[in-house]
Design a protein around this motif. Structure first.
Motif, PDB file in Angstrom:
ATOM      1  N   ILE A  13       0.703  -1.255  -0.033  1.00 59.95           N
ATOM      2  CA  ILE A  13      -0.444  -0.087   0.104  1.00 59.95           C
ATOM      3  C   ILE A  13       1.134   1.080  -0.262  1.00 59.95           C
ATOM      4  O   ILE A  13       0.658   2.026  -0.879  1.00 59.95           O
ATOM      5  CB  ILE A  13      -0.874   0.037   1.279  1.00 59.95           C
ATOM      6  N   LYS A  14       2.086   1.018   1.105  1.00 63.46           N
ATOM      7  CA  LYS A  14       2.494   1.984   0.739  1.00 63.46           C
ATOM      8  C   LYS A  14       3.561   2.267  -0.449  1.00 63.46           C
ATOM      9  O   LYS A  14       3.786   4.003  -0.687  1.00 63.46           O
ATOM     10  CB  LYS A  14       3.751   2.570   2.016  1.00 63.46           C
ATOM     11  N   SER A  15       4.131   1.879  -0.743  1.00 67.97           N
ATOM     12  CA  SER A  15       4.716   1.685  -2.147  1.00 67.97           C
ATOM     13  C   SER A  15       3.945   2.041  -3.611  1.00 67.97           C
ATOM     14  O   SER A  15       4.073   2.208  -4.645  1.00 67.97           O
ATOM     15  CB  SER A  15       5.466   0.449  -2.256  1.00 67.97           C
ATOM     16  N   ASN A  16       2.467   2.132  -3.238  1.00 69.19           N
ATOM     17  CA  ASN A  16       1.295   1.822  -4.026  1.00 69.19           C
ATOM     18  C   ASN A  16       1.586   1.357  -5.314  1.00 69.19           C
ATOM     19  O   ASN A  16       0.739   2.038  -6.214  1.00 69.19           O
ATOM     20  CB  ASN A  16       2.286   3.972  -5.137  1.00 69.19           C
ATOM     21  N   LYS A  17       1.871  -0.434  -5.187  1.00 70.43           N
ATOM     22  CA  LYS A  17       1.469  -1.098  -5.574  1.00 70.43           C
ATOM     23  C   LYS A  17      -0.064  -1.659  -5.959  1.00 70.43           C
ATOM     24  O   LYS A  17      -0.644  -2.560  -6.679  1.00 70.43           O
ATOM     25  CB  LYS A  17       2.380  -2.252  -5.475  1.00 70.43           C
ATOM     26  N   ILE A  18      -0.972  -1.346  -4.072  1.00 71.85           N
ATOM     27  CA  ILE A  18      -1.889  -1.071  -4.455  1.00 71.85           C
ATOM     28  C   ILE A  18      -2.642  -0.396  -3.511  1.00 71.85           C
ATOM     29  O   ILE A  18      -1.980   0.269  -2.113  1.00 71.85           O
ATOM     30  CB  ILE A  18      -2.176  -2.968  -3.652  1.00 71.85           C
TER      31      ILE A  18
END
Length: 333
Positions: A13-18
């Motif tokens: 979530i924090k890496s914007n993958k999801i």
């Protein structure tokens, strides 16, 4: 769910993958080493969520323990203006108009003709699309002729001290250079020319940017003058009825919305002794308030021509209205 499994979801979530992931309250509390949603458990969960800038919706405390809830990025406060806060010269129209240029192998007559036909004060002299040799201007031509030049070639009238700025140059930096040199040539990343900015362009841009603020100031000053010495202070406070503790000691303490509320109050309106239709006047002021909000948000595209016209017309109307009221007051006294 283990702590490692929860960490892996949060990392995605924090890496914007999801953007989010499903989870149950049971899995969430289990990942922090708990089996029940006790006060101590909630402290551990809340600390984990806060530390990782994530949140769950709906609340893991209120939802059934095996229901599906969502874990996601904590909603951050954002600004509508997400562009670079430092204005660059690329925002100017003049920096995005491909300039008219002339080859250094051209004649003086050709340069003079181009400048006269286009009402130019200067003309860049180039060798190809990316090489700027200098410029010719009425000043460089006049100086050369005054010193006895009889050449018909433009190369003998060139001033090589030309200022070339990249389109990412800060606007304030560019303004100082333009004031000193009267104009600059603007280049893109590939060194091709994309515009010329003159002192006149800066003046026009300054007027475009500042005129709405000056018109708003004029409108607000006129509204204050309309209210001046017409309404009791206690009635002013009653009309505004603020929820906070900010004091109202004079008309100057009011914001634009409070001007409107004051005048919408029929008791106050009757004391203003304005020989105009209240409904039409208040409606127009509400429109001005909306424009004011747009201006104060510093939209990079500025206000529309229609909004500018609204401001100009209202400022002119209020000027006339106050002059009439002043004249009536003078005669009545």
């Amino acid at each position: 769910m283990s702590t490692q499994e929860l960490d892996a979801i949060v990392a995605q979530i924090k890496s914007n993958k999801i953007t989010s992931a499903p989870i149950t309250p049971r899995d969430l509390i289990k990942a922090v080493g708990c089996t029940r949603r006790t006060s101590n458990c909630r402290k551990l969960v809340d600390h984990y969520l806060e530390e990782n800038l994530v949140e769950v919706e709906p609340s893991y405390v209120d939802a059934w323990i095996d229901s599906e809830i969502t874990i996601r990025h904590k909603q951050m406060a954002t600004t509508k203006i997400d562009q670079d806060p430092i204005k660059k010269i690329m925002i100017l129209e003049a920096a995005n108009r491909k300039p008219t240029t002339i080859s250094k192998n051209s004649t003086l007559q050709e340069a003079v003709t181009i400048m006269m036909m286009n009402d130019f004060s200067q003309l860049p002299v180039v060798s190809g699309e990316r090489t700027v040799d200098g410029y010719v201007s009425w000043n460089t031509i006049g100086t050369a002729l005054a010193n006895g030049s009889t050449s018909k070639e433009i190369r003998n009238y060139i001033n090589t001290d030309i200022k070339i700025l990249h389109q990412d140059t800060q606007l304030l930096t560019a303004i100082k250079i333009i004031c000193e040199h009267e104009f600059v040539v603007v280049q893109k990343n590939d060194k091709t020319l994309c515009g010329i900015i003159t002192a006149s362009d800066i003046t026009s841009q300054f007027i475009t940017i500042t005129e709405p603020f000056l018109l708003l100031e004029q409108i607000e000053n006129n509204v204050r003058q309309i209210l001046n010495k017409k309404i009791l202070l206690k009635d002013l406070k009653q009309s505004c009825s603020r929820d906070d503790n900010r004091p109202i000691d004079s008309i100057d303490d009011l914001n634009f919305g409070e001007y409107l509320r004051t005048m919408e109050d029929e008791k106050n309106w009757s004391k203003l002794n304005l020989q105009i239709d209240k409904t039409t006047f208040i409606k127009k002021l509400h429109k001005i308030r909306e424009i004011r909000n747009d201006i104060m948000h510093f939209d990079p595209d500025g206000i529309s021509p229609e909004q500018r016209t609204e401001l100009q017309q209202m400022a002119q109307f209020l000027n006339s209205l106050n002059k009439i009221n002043t004249s009536i007051s003078a005669h009545s006294n």
